[in-house]
Each structure stands twice: as structure tokens, then as C-alpha cells.
Design a protein around this motif. Structure first.
Motif, mmCIF file in Angstrom:
data_model
loop_
_atom_site.group_PDB
_atom_site.id
_atom_site.type_symbol
_atom_site.label_atom_id
_atom_site.label_comp_id
_atom_site.label_asym_id
_atom_site.label_seq_id
_atom_site.Cartn_x
_atom_site.Cartn_y
_atom_site.Cartn_z
ATOM 1 N N ASN A 104 0.877 -1.168 0.000
ATOM 2 C CA ASN A 104 0.000 0.000 0.000
ATOM 3 C C ASN A 104 0.911 1.213 0.000
ATOM 4 O O ASN A 104 1.301 1.708 1.056
ATOM 5 C CB ASN A 104 -0.915 -0.014 1.227
ATOM 6 C CG ASN A 104 -1.940 -1.122 1.162
ATOM 7 O OD1 ASN A 104 -2.595 -1.308 0.142
ATOM 8 N ND2 ASN A 104 -2.069 -1.873 2.236
ATOM 9 N N TYR A 105 1.267 1.639 -1.225
ATOM 10 C CA TYR A 105 2.150 2.797 -1.366
ATOM 11 C C TYR A 105 1.443 4.015 -0.792
ATOM 12 O O TYR A 105 2.041 4.841 -0.123
ATOM 13 C CB TYR A 105 2.485 3.000 -2.844
ATOM 14 C CG TYR A 105 3.688 3.873 -3.086
ATOM 15 C CD1 TYR A 105 4.968 3.362 -2.911
ATOM 16 C CD2 TYR A 105 3.538 5.200 -3.490
ATOM 17 C CE1 TYR A 105 6.088 4.158 -3.127
ATOM 18 C CE2 TYR A 105 4.653 5.994 -3.705
ATOM 19 C CZ TYR A 105 5.919 5.472 -3.522
ATOM 20 O OH TYR A 105 7.025 6.266 -3.728
ATOM 21 N N ASP A 106 0.147 4.097 -1.058
ATOM 22 C CA ASP A 106 -0.731 5.082 -0.413
ATOM 23 C C ASP A 106 -1.669 4.317 0.504
ATOM 24 O O ASP A 106 -2.162 3.249 0.130
ATOM 25 C CB ASP A 106 -1.591 5.821 -1.448
ATOM 26 C CG ASP A 106 -0.776 6.708 -2.385
ATOM 27 O OD1 ASP A 106 0.235 7.282 -1.934
ATOM 28 O OD2 ASP A 106 -1.158 6.822 -3.568
ATOM 29 N N VAL A 107 -1.947 4.859 1.672
ATOM 30 C CA VAL A 107 -2.960 4.275 2.546
ATOM 31 C C VAL A 107 -4.316 4.497 1.873
ATOM 32 O O VAL A 107 -4.624 5.614 1.463
ATOM 33 C CB VAL A 107 -2.952 4.938 3.947
ATOM 34 C CG1 VAL A 107 -4.018 4.309 4.844
ATOM 35 C CG2 VAL A 107 -1.581 4.825 4.587
ATOM 36 N N PRO A 108 -5.118 3.440 1.732
ATOM 37 C CA PRO A 108 -6.406 3.626 1.048
ATOM 38 C C PRO A 108 -7.340 4.573 1.809
ATOM 39 O O PRO A 108 -7.273 4.644 3.033
ATOM 40 C CB PRO A 108 -6.990 2.212 0.991
ATOM 41 C CG PRO A 108 -6.286 1.442 2.047
ATOM 42 C CD PRO A 108 -4.929 2.047 2.182
ATOM 43 N N ASP A 109 -8.191 5.259 1.063
ATOM 44 C CA ASP A 109 -9.159 6.175 1.675
ATOM 45 C C ASP A 109 -10.303 5.409 2.307
ATOM 46 O O ASP A 109 -10.895 5.855 3.278
ATOM 47 C CB ASP A 109 -9.712 7.148 0.622
ATOM 48 C CG ASP A 109 -8.625 8.072 0.100
ATOM 49 O OD1 ASP A 109 -7.799 8.526 0.905
ATOM 50 O OD2 ASP A 109 -8.591 8.317 -1.123
#
Length: 172
Positions: A104-109
Motif C-alpha cells: 500500500n504505497y498510499d494508505v487507502p481512503d
């Protein structure tokens, strides 16, 4: 039965560390197949480009990429010709591929996106691993929220002074 997935959160000092960290984990982790999730199309393109520059075989898939090309990319990924798929949540829907690792390169919304993402690994009695990168206070808050609501057991990793990833004991 619950899937066998080891979940990690990696606490970083700023966004710049994300790229070095994912590149190191992919390079040293000996994962044959991995998915890196980003929250935006723009970020998937950027990350795929940056990983390619580091000699990692990868392709991006997201909603703006023609279906035909997406299918071709997925075929290559299934055959093991591409090591890393960089994807948005929308593009990864219904993706029936078992992968060795999820990043998870970005934390999911959305909470359910976290569950969908990490569910791409640890299938068919195999062990999977999921890493979530935390580089901002906002991401930390979102991750705490996810952990609380999914009751997931997530282990914390941090870089030590020598630049090695270390498990952080939660004072227990």
C-alpha cells in the motif's frame, strides 16, 4: 479459514522514503509477483515510471488505460513477465491473481479497499505479506482507523540508525 497474511506498517520520515523503501523490499524480498496500490491514476503512472528507472519490471494499470492494454498487461503479469503491477483500486477489482506481496504505497481512503487490497495475497493456502507505508500524520490516522475497524494484527516496522528495517515492539 482466514487467509495467512502478515501485515506490516512501515513508519517513514516523509514521502521521499517511500520510493527507496518499496524498491528495496521488491529487490531484496525475492517476490515473484507483487502489486503496489496507489490512490490516484497520476501516482500509479509516476510510481511505475520511477520503479522502471530503478530496473524493476513493472506496469501501471488504471481507469484511463485502454481495456485492451490493461488486459495485455495482466496477461504478462500472470505469466510472470512483469514482476510488479502498480494499480488503483478500481483497476484491481475482480483481479483474480495470487501475489506474493501487496504494497500500500498510499494508505487507502476506504476501509474496504484495504481489505480488498491485502486479499490479493495469502490465497490458496499460501503465505502472503502486506506492507503499508505511513509517511504523514494523516496516513497514520487513517491506518490506525483501519486497524481498529478490521481488528487486524499489524506489526510496525521502522528504519534503525543503520538503515535496516526493524520490528517495533509496542512496549509490551
Amino acid at each position: 479459514s482466514k487467509p495467512d497474511i502478515t501485515q506490516y506498517r512501515i513508519d517513514l520520515d516523509g514521502r521521499e522514503q517511500k520510493l527507496d523503501t518499496i524498491a528495496a523490499l521488491i529487490t531484496h524480498g525475492e517476490y515473484e509477483r507483487a502489486i503496489a496500490f496507489c490512490n490516484t491514476k497520476n501516482m500509479t503512472d509516476r510510481l511505475a515510471g520511477l520503479l522502471k528507472m530503478r530496473g524493476i519490471s513493472c506496469e501501471a494499470i488504471h481507469g484511463d488505460i485502454q481495456q485492451r492494454i490493461r488486459e495485455k498487461t495482466l496477461e504478462k503479469f500472470k505469466r510472470g513477465e512483469i514482476k510488479v503491477l502498480v494499480a488503483t483500486d478500481v483497476a484491481a477489482r475482480g483481479l483474480d491473481i495470487d501475489v506474493d506481496a501487496v504494497f500500500n504505497y498510499d494508505v487507502p481512503d476506504e476501509l474496504e479497499n484495504y481489505t480488498h487490497r491485502i486479499g490479493r495475497t495469502g490465497r490458496a493456502k499460501r503465505h502472503g505479506v502486506a506492507y503499508t507505508f505511513i509517511a504523514t500524520i494523516t496516513e497514520g490516522i487513517r491506518m490506525d482507523d483501519i486497524v481498529r475497524n478490521t481488528k487486524a494484527e499489524v506489526q510496525r516496522l521502522r528504519y534503525d540508525a543503520d538503515g535496516c528495517l526493524m520490528l517495533v515492539e509496542d512496549g509490551k
